[in-house]
Design a protein around this motif. Structure first.
Motif, PDB file in Angstrom:
ATOM      1  N   ARG A   1      27.910  32.101  40.223  1.00 30.96           N
ATOM      2  CA  ARG A   1      28.254  32.407  41.613  1.00 30.96           C
ATOM      3  C   ARG A   1      27.138  33.201  42.289  1.00 30.96           C
TER       4      ARG A   1
ATOM      5  N   ARG B   1      35.144  41.903  40.701  1.00 34.18           N
ATOM      6  CA  ARG B   1      35.437  40.477  40.768  1.00 34.18           C
ATOM      7  C   ARG B   1      35.780  39.881  39.409  1.00 34.18           C
ATOM      8  N   VAL B   2      34.886  40.121  38.416  1.00 31.48           N
ATOM      9  CA  VAL B   2      35.111  39.537  37.098  1.00 31.48           C
ATOM     10  C   VAL B   2      36.383  40.101  36.480  1.00 31.48           C
TER      11      VAL B   2
ATOM     12  N   GLY C   1      27.476  41.804  33.681  1.00 35.76           N
ATOM     13  CA  GLY C   1      27.076  40.858  34.709  1.00 35.76           C
ATOM     14  C   GLY C   1      25.653  41.074  35.156  1.00 35.76           C
TER      15      GLY C   1
ATOM     16  N   GLU D   1      30.683  34.322  37.090  1.00 29.96           N
ATOM     17  CA  GLU D   1      30.100  35.249  38.053  1.00 29.96           C
ATOM     18  C   GLU D   1      28.590  35.098  38.107  1.00 29.96           C
TER      19      GLU D   1
ATOM     20  N   THR E   1      27.073  42.692  42.084  1.00 27.65           N
ATOM     21  CA  THR E   1      27.674  43.010  40.787  1.00 27.65           C
ATOM     22  C   THR E   1      28.093  44.463  40.628  1.00 27.65           C
TER      23      THR E   1
END
Length: 567
Positions: A406, A158-159, A113, A403, A153
């Motif tokens: 986002r 999250r991912v 990310g 992501e 990140t």
């Protein structure tokens, strides 16, 4: 999930909600096939409140909250910046947590990310390098952008969480399936149904072989097909044989692993070629360098005879039996009377639904603040094969791209151009999602500045393979060296004799395109190495670059050498 509790969800009208932060510059819609309606995009306010940094964070250690001033889209006042010597160097964390060490998939996702998002800094860098400086506050905007990206990140799951949730909850998502409909799209459906393969030898009982019908194959009928097997290396060898040798037989394409680009040709074209010689069915060696009794499926060109993949072990077994048969007449072995031609019974209930349904891509975007009509695409596909959850191929790629968008949306300043996320449908079979996108948005293609897809696994990031002009590649190399050199993930190389599946039509239209690549998850080799095959041990079982390309003063696809991009 605390970061999403107070933000609305970006919805696909008939699909699972995609968590995205509010942004007035972002929108979600669908591509339908011809004549379909595009839902109105939801408003998502872009500007977010300034974060409060917890004790111990990089921001708290620095002892101040910096603000962007003087840049486009910002009207906040600049606080008095700290002495220059207190500003941390790019990607350096005082607590030593940021190391090039990848102990878990979660860490790998975080780093990937960061790789995709790091060119987000370009928003500030391009404005700093060329216009005259507007004061100390403007200089600290790099730290603000970097801090935002790292806070968004590094150390977050999250991912990983979204990926695990979707694949655990919905599992495999083959084209046209209810699971893919729930996840966000639908197309015409090919169904595997019941299938089996048995090796028949006079010296032993029928031996059941693990097998998988190839995507798009016809079935055998309920009675199945039983025939002797002819083994060939590849299509070139098939074409040296006559009809008498092939007619009425099952052809096994025992193509040795030479990398996916070469080895999968027999799978894709084998059945359509073999039926010209009268073959009744086709078997193919799985396209993988490694197997533990695991066949690998994949798409094939439609033919009138059935086709299936078998394991590399069984392909070796059948070849040994066939080789003994060919030499039986001159053999001295006491077992030579049993050296017979291998025979296989194949039963496949595969079918393709006659009726088709609308195909829909998932689309979300952050509108550009200066040139909203110019588009940078980041993408991945949302469908999978039916025999696995499609985590590596390609749900991971989709959620990394999600992501990336986002993080761009939450930064608060949109880039010059629009950044568009596309979740393609039907990549594994017929690329209906890509075809529909190109057809419905043909008027926009001239303003597609760049397009990228993540469909080669999400491991330790390496860089891009690029289909574009020498100038475009040179610009991307400068970007990679400047911002991702320390991480080893800013490499750029030319894409040779390959097509990025969902981006093929954009490539043919002259849009510069790229595919994201990681280091080999097994050997840690680069994509340039002959040892780069770890992904295919698993196969079938971003906004950094985007922000740079969207924020550049010049379009990367402009060919005038005098119009150099500002890097």
């Amino acid at each position: 999930m605390e970061d999403h509790e107070k933000t609305p969800l970006l919805y696909d009208e008939s699909s699972t909600a995609i968590p995205m932060p509010a942004s007035r510059h972002s929108a979600a819609d669908h591509d339908g096939d011809a004549g379909s309606q595009t839902p109105t995009a939801q408003a998502m306010p872009l500007h977010q409140p300034k974060p409060t940094y917890p004790p111990g964070s990089a921001a708290a250690i620095n002892g101040h909250h910096a603000s962007i001033v003087g840049g486009s889209g910002s009207n906040s006042a600049a606080p008095t910046p700290p002495p220059r010597t207190n500003t941390p160097r790019l990607l350096r964390r005082r607590d030593g947590r940021h190391r090039m060490n990848w102990p878990s998939p979660r860490t790998a996702f975080s780093c990937f990310g960061v790789t995709l998002l790091f060119f987000f800094l370009y928003l500030t860098v391009t404005s700093l390098l060329h216009p005259p400086p507007l004061g100390p506050g403007r200089r600290t905007s790099i730290d603000v952008a970097l801090r935002h990206i790292l806070d968004e990140t590094i150390g977050t799951q999250r991912v990983w969480d979204r990926l695990a949730e979707m694949t655990d909850l919905y599992g495999p998502r083959p084209s046209g399936s209810p699971e893919l409909e729930k996840a966000g799209a639908a197309v015409r459906r090919w169904q595997r149904n019941e299938e089996s393969a048995q090796l028949l030898l006079p010296t032993r009982a029928p031996r059941t072989m693990p097998m998988l019908g190839l995507g798009g194959s016809v079935g055998t009928g309920p009675e199945g097909i039983e025939a002797d097997v002819v083994v060939v290396d590849d299509i070139d060898q098939l074409n040296t044989m006559d009809n008498a040798t092939i007619a009425g037989k099952i052809v096994l394409f025992d193509t040795a692993w030479q990398g996916y680009g070469i080895s999968h040709r027999s799978r894709v074209n084998g059945a359509s070629e073999a039926e010209k010689y009268g073959a009744v069915a086709v078997l193919v060696r799985s396209s993988t360098p490694y197997s533990l009794g695991t066949p690998h499926t994949g798409i094939m060109y439609r033919a009138n005879i059935p086709a299936a993949a078998i394991t590399t072990e069984d392909a070796d077994y059948i070849r040994r039996v066939y080789s003994r048969y060919l030499t039986a007449e001159n053999a001295t072995s006491p077992f030579k009377s049993a050296f017979v031609q291998p025979r296989v019974r194949l039963t496949m209930g595969a079918s393709l639904d006659a009726a088709s349904v609308k195909t829909r891509n998932i689309i979300a975007e952050v509108k550009g603040r200066m040139h909203p009509e110019q588009i940078v695409v980041i993408s991945a596909h949302t469908d999978s094969w039916d025999v696995g959850a499609g985590v590596i191929d390609d749900a991971a790629g989709f959620f990394v791209a999600w992501e990336a968008l986002r993080a761009i949306a939450t930064y608060g300043i949109a880039p010059r151009r629009t950044v568009r996320l596309v979740g393609w449908v039907d990549e594994e079979q017929h690329q209906q999602g890509a075809s529909t996108y190109f057809k419905n948005r043909k008027h926009e293609i001239k303003d597609h500045v760049f397009a990228m897809e993540a469909d080669s696994g999400i491991f330790q990031p390496w860089g891009l393979k690029v289909a574009g002009t020498d100038r475009a590649q040179a610009i991307l190399r400068q970007i990679g060296e400047r911002f991702l050199g320390e991480m080893g993930s800013g490499n750029v190389t030319a894409l040779k004799d390959e097509v990025i599946s969902d981006l093929g039509q954009l490539m043919n239209a002259g849009v510069p395109c790229a595919s994201f690549y990681s280091l080999d998850p097994i050997t840690q080799a680069s994509p340039l190495s002959a040892d780069y095959d770890g992904y295919f041990r698993y196969h079938h079982s971003m906004g950094t670059w985007a922000y740079v390309l969207a924020e550049m003063e010049e379009r990367i696809d402009v060919e005038d050498p005098d119009e150099a991009a500002h890097i």
